[in-house]
Design a protein around this motif. Structure first.
Motif, PDB file in Angstrom:
ATOM      1  N   UNK A  16      23.177  -6.263   3.574  1.00 42.37           N
ATOM      2  CA  UNK A  16      22.948  -5.577   2.303  1.00 42.37           C
ATOM      3  C   UNK A  16      21.454  -5.284   2.123  1.00 42.37           C
ATOM      4  N   UNK A  17      20.613  -6.246   2.499  1.00 42.94           N
ATOM      5  CA  UNK A  17      19.159  -6.027   2.413  1.00 42.94           C
ATOM      6  C   UNK A  17      18.751  -4.890   3.343  1.00 42.94           C
ATOM      7  N   UNK A  18      19.333  -4.833   4.526  1.00 45.28           N
ATOM      8  CA  UNK A  18      19.025  -3.762   5.481  1.00 45.28           C
ATOM      9  C   UNK A  18      19.419  -2.402   4.906  1.00 45.28           C
ATOM     10  N   UNK A  19      20.590  -2.336   4.277  1.00 46.15           N
ATOM     11  CA  UNK A  19      21.030  -1.078   3.665  1.00 46.15           C
ATOM     12  C   UNK A  19      20.056  -0.650   2.558  1.00 46.15           C
ATOM     13  N   UNK A  20      19.614  -1.625   1.754  1.00 37.90           N
ATOM     14  CA  UNK A  20      18.648  -1.321   0.701  1.00 37.90           C
ATOM     15  C   UNK A  20      17.345  -0.805   1.289  1.00 37.90           C
ATOM     16  N   UNK A  21      16.891  -1.418   2.380  1.00 34.95           N
ATOM     17  CA  UNK A  21      15.657  -0.975   3.035  1.00 34.95           C
ATOM     18  C   UNK A  21      15.804   0.454   3.539  1.00 34.95           C
ATOM     19  N   UNK A  22      16.982   0.801   4.025  1.00 25.56           N
ATOM     20  CA  UNK A  22      17.209   2.137   4.572  1.00 25.56           C
ATOM     21  C   UNK A  22      17.098   3.228   3.511  1.00 25.56           C
ATOM     22  N   UNK A  23      17.277   2.862   2.237  1.00 29.60           N
ATOM     23  CA  UNK A  23      17.198   3.870   1.176  1.00 29.60           C
ATOM     24  C   UNK A  23      15.760   4.126   0.737  1.00 29.60           C
ATOM     25  N   UNK A  24      14.817   3.380   1.278  1.00 33.78           N
ATOM     26  CA  UNK A  24      13.402   3.584   0.936  1.00 33.78           C
ATOM     27  C   UNK A  24      12.812   4.572   1.930  1.00 33.78           C
TER      28      UNK A  24
END
Length: 182
Positions: A16-24
Motif C-alpha cells: 500500500x505504501x508503494x502504491x501511494x509512492x507511485x502516485x507522487x
C-alpha cells in the motif's frame, strides 16, 4: 494470530505504501499519477483507468483517451479538482496533461509528502504488531501458551516489524532519490 498472517498483513501495508509512492510525481510522466483520480460517472465514483486509456507518449506528457467520449468533460473536471496539481488540456477527443519540470521548492515539498506517506505505512505496520502482540498476550493469559512461547512469538513479531519497517525505509530512500534527481 499466526505469524504467517502477521507477515501477510505487513506485506500488504508495504505494498500500500508503494502504491501511494507511485502516485507522487517525480518530474517524469507516469500513468500511475492518476491512480487516485475518481470520476463521478453516472452518479458513481469510478477510477479514471476504468473509463479511459492512459498513455505516456513522451517523458513530459500524459494522454487520456476516454472509452466513452461523453465522459471527456467529467474526466477533465475530476483531474482539475484532484490534488495532482496538473491542468488538463481537452482537444475534444483526448485530454493531455503536460508535466512541468519540478522546481527545487516543489521537490522539497514532494519529499515531505513521501516522508509522511512512509510514516503512515510504518504506523500501519506498528498497528499490526500491536494487534499481534495483544493476541499473544491474550493466549498466554488464557493459559493456551507458556510464558516462554509467548516471549518467543513476541520476539518473532518484533523481527518481522523491523524487517518490514526497513523495507518502507528503502522504498522511501529510493523515492526521495528519484524526486531529487533532476
Amino acid at each position: 494470530m499466526k505469524l504467517s498472517e502477521v507477515e501477510s498483513r505487513m506485506q500488504k501495508a508495504v505494498e500500500a505504501a508503494q502504491r501511494d509512492f507511485n502516485t507522487i510525481r517525480t518530474g517524469r510522466a507516469s500513468g500511475s499519477l492518476l491512480d487516485r483520480v475518481m470520476v463521478e460517472y453516472y452518479g458513481t465514483p469510478t477510477p479514471l483507468k476504468s473509463l479511459a486509456n492512459v498513455a505516456t507518449p513522451d517523458a513530459s506528457t500524459i494522454t487520456i483517451q476516454p472509452f466513452d467520449r461523453t465522459s471527456l468533460n467529467l474526466i477533465e473536471k475530476s483531474i482539475s479538482l484532484s490534488d495532482i496539481g496538473l491542468t488538463p488540456s481537452n482537444d475534444g477527443s483526448l485530454i493531455r496533461l503536460n508535466i512541468p519540470p519540478l522546481t527545487s521548492e516543489r521537490r522539497k515539498e514532494l519529499v515531505k509528502t513521501v516522508s509522511k506517506l512512509a510514516e503512515e505505512g510504518k504506523v500501519a505496520i506498528r498497528n499490526i504488531r500491536r494487534d499481534a502482540v495483544d493476541s499473544v498476550r491474550k493466549e498466554e493469559k488464557n493459559s493456551e501458551i507458556s510464558k516462554d512461547e509467548a516471549l518467543d512469538r513476541q520476539d518473532a513479531i518484533q523481527k518481522l516489524t523491523d524487517r518490514y519497517t526497513h523495507k518502507i525505509d528503502e522504498l522511501l530512500a529510493n523515492k526521495e532519490k528519484e524526486i531529487s534527481t533532476v
